[in-house]
Design an enzyme around this catalytic site. Structure first.
Site, PDB file in Angstrom:
ATOM      1  N   LYS A 273       0.834  -1.207   0.000  1.00 28.22           N
ATOM      2  CA  LYS A 273       0.000   0.000   0.000  1.00 28.22           C
ATOM      3  C   LYS A 273       0.869   1.258   0.000  1.00 28.22           C
ATOM      4  O   LYS A 273       0.599   2.209  -0.727  1.00 28.22           O
ATOM      5  CB  LYS A 273      -0.938  -0.012   1.223  1.00 28.22           C
ATOM      6  CG  LYS A 273      -2.076  -1.023   1.062  1.00 28.22           C
ATOM      7  CD  LYS A 273      -2.853  -1.273   2.345  1.00 28.22           C
ATOM      8  CE  LYS A 273      -3.876  -2.388   2.114  1.00 28.22           C
ATOM      9  NZ  LYS A 273      -4.567  -2.830   3.329  1.00 28.22           N
TER      10      LYS A 273
ATOM     11  N   GLN B 167      -4.963  -1.686   9.564  1.00 24.83           N
ATOM     12  CA  GLN B 167      -4.765  -2.991   8.923  1.00 24.83           C
ATOM     13  C   GLN B 167      -5.362  -4.096   9.802  1.00 24.83           C
ATOM     14  O   GLN B 167      -5.016  -4.214  10.967  1.00 24.83           O
ATOM     15  CB  GLN B 167      -3.262  -3.237   8.691  1.00 24.83           C
ATOM     16  CG  GLN B 167      -2.951  -4.494   7.918  1.00 24.83           C
ATOM     17  CD  GLN B 167      -3.463  -4.448   6.472  1.00 24.83           C
ATOM     18  OE1 GLN B 167      -3.354  -3.432   5.789  1.00 24.83           O
ATOM     19  NE2 GLN B 167      -4.038  -5.555   6.018  1.00 24.83           N
TER      20      GLN B 167
ATOM     21  N   ASP C 141     -11.389   2.944   3.860  1.00 22.96           N
ATOM     22  CA  ASP C 141     -11.734   1.527   3.690  1.00 22.96           C
ATOM     23  C   ASP C 141     -13.243   1.362   3.495  1.00 22.96           C
ATOM     24  O   ASP C 141     -13.698   0.304   3.049  1.00 22.96           O
ATOM     25  CB  ASP C 141     -11.302   0.727   4.933  1.00 22.96           C
ATOM     26  CG  ASP C 141     -10.032  -0.069   4.692  1.00 22.96           C
ATOM     27  OD1 ASP C 141      -9.727  -0.342   3.516  1.00 22.96           O
ATOM     28  OD2 ASP C 141      -9.363  -0.430   5.674  1.00 22.96           O
TER      29      ASP C 141
END
Ligand code: NDP
Length: 285
Positions: A53, A97, A120
């Site tokens: 990422k 995460q 997200d």
């Protein structure tokens, strides 16, 4: 018949090139999109995902910063860090995460992230917005799948789509996004009896289960589009999806590989959401 194997890396590249010009346009107005990633513990797979990422951010000119917290960090410390990031004007996107260690309540963590920085798309406010057709951020993996289908000109409206898996991060939003585009959608789970009786009717099958070879060529309709979201580490160390690639390839029309299919698209959609967040922030000023 041999399916066309979809190239997620190539489509990602095309989309990332377009993003670069949006980042450049923002830079001309002294704005730099910024992503903060919180990584708790030292799970090997999570480390790789976070590294990928960060590299993707660098490649398109998005600023990124990783907060590495120890496995035994308290829940309160993570919440405090997130509150600070919510108030940090250099940060447009915040990502925690997953998975988190067991002593940290995932729901509590996801809910403290400002919905305006929830790139997200997991915050309940953003999920609700999506369900009512007013999405701010689509969750990255199903969003990436939709972009792949669009790129390859796969017709969705009027088609029967079967989504295998009902997680909050993949299965449920995937089904909703296909529904929004006019598909007739069935959702199958571990409780579904006779999975093949559903998948054989489908024009599009999205498999997000996390077990290898859940779907074989005998379980699909000739010419169907098969999207493999699964990532499984096999005993020999190699990666495989949820689909039995070789047998499905002989029957399907389109098929995504693992790796190189949905994975790169997920990261590309994280970039999309971070840049979009920055653009929306500018409009709020
Ligand atoms: P979850 O474990 O949260 O969900 C798995 C789903 O699969 C559940 O709904 C479960 O049903 C269902 N299921 C399990 N076994 C079967 C079966 N035999 N037949 C039908 N359905 C079954 O997983 P995620 O959604 O988080 O992830 C799924 C996979 O996708 C994983 O391999 C993950 O690593 C991968 N992934 C890949 C990403 C990418 O970028 N490529 C991003 C995110 C995930 P039930 O609810 O009844 O238990």
């Amino acid at each position: 018949m041999n399916a066309e194997v979809v190239d997620g890396k190539l489509v990602s590249q095309v989309l990332r090139e377009k993003m670069k010009s949006r980042v450049e346009a923002l830079a001309k107005r002294d704005i730099k999109p910024g992503l903060a990633v919180i990584l708790v513990g030292d799970d090997a797979a999570s480390q790789v995902y976070v590294r990928n990422k960060v590299a993707a951010c660098q490649a398109v000119g998005v600023y990124s910063v990783v907060y590495r917290l120890s496995e035994d960090v308290s829940e309160q410390n993570v919440l405090d860090e997130l509150m600070r990031l919510n108030n940090n004007s250099e940060i447009n996107g915040i990502l925690v995460q997953l998975p988190l260690p067991k002593h940290i309540d995932e729901d509590k963590i996801l809910e403290i992230i400002s919905p305006e920085k929830d790139v997200d798309g997991f915050h309940k406010i953003n999920v609700g917005a999506m369900v009512t057709g007013n999405a701010r951020f689509y969750p990255c993996t199903p969003h990436g799948v939709m972009k792949l289908l669009e790129h390859y000109g796969v017709v969705i409206e009027g088609k029967h789509a079967v989504v295998v898996g009902r997680s909050n991060i993949v299965g449920k939003p995937m089904a909703l996004m296909l529904l929004e585009k006019g598909a007739t959608v069935s959702i199958c789970t571990s409780k579904t009896s006779n999975l093949a009786s559903f998948t054989r009717q489908a024009d599009i099958v999205v498999v997000a289960v996390g077990k290898p070879k859940v779907l074989s060529g005998a379980m699909i309709k000739p010419g169907a589009t098969i999207i493999d979201v699964g990532i499984n580490r096999l005993a020999d160390g190699s990666l495989a999806g949820d689909v039995d690639f070789d047998s499905v390839r002989e029957v399907a029309g389109f098929l995504t590989p693992v790796p190189g299919g949905v994975g790169p698209m997920t990261i590309t959609m994280l970039l999309e959401n971070t840049i979009r967040s920055s653009e929306m922030e500018e409009m709020r000023q």
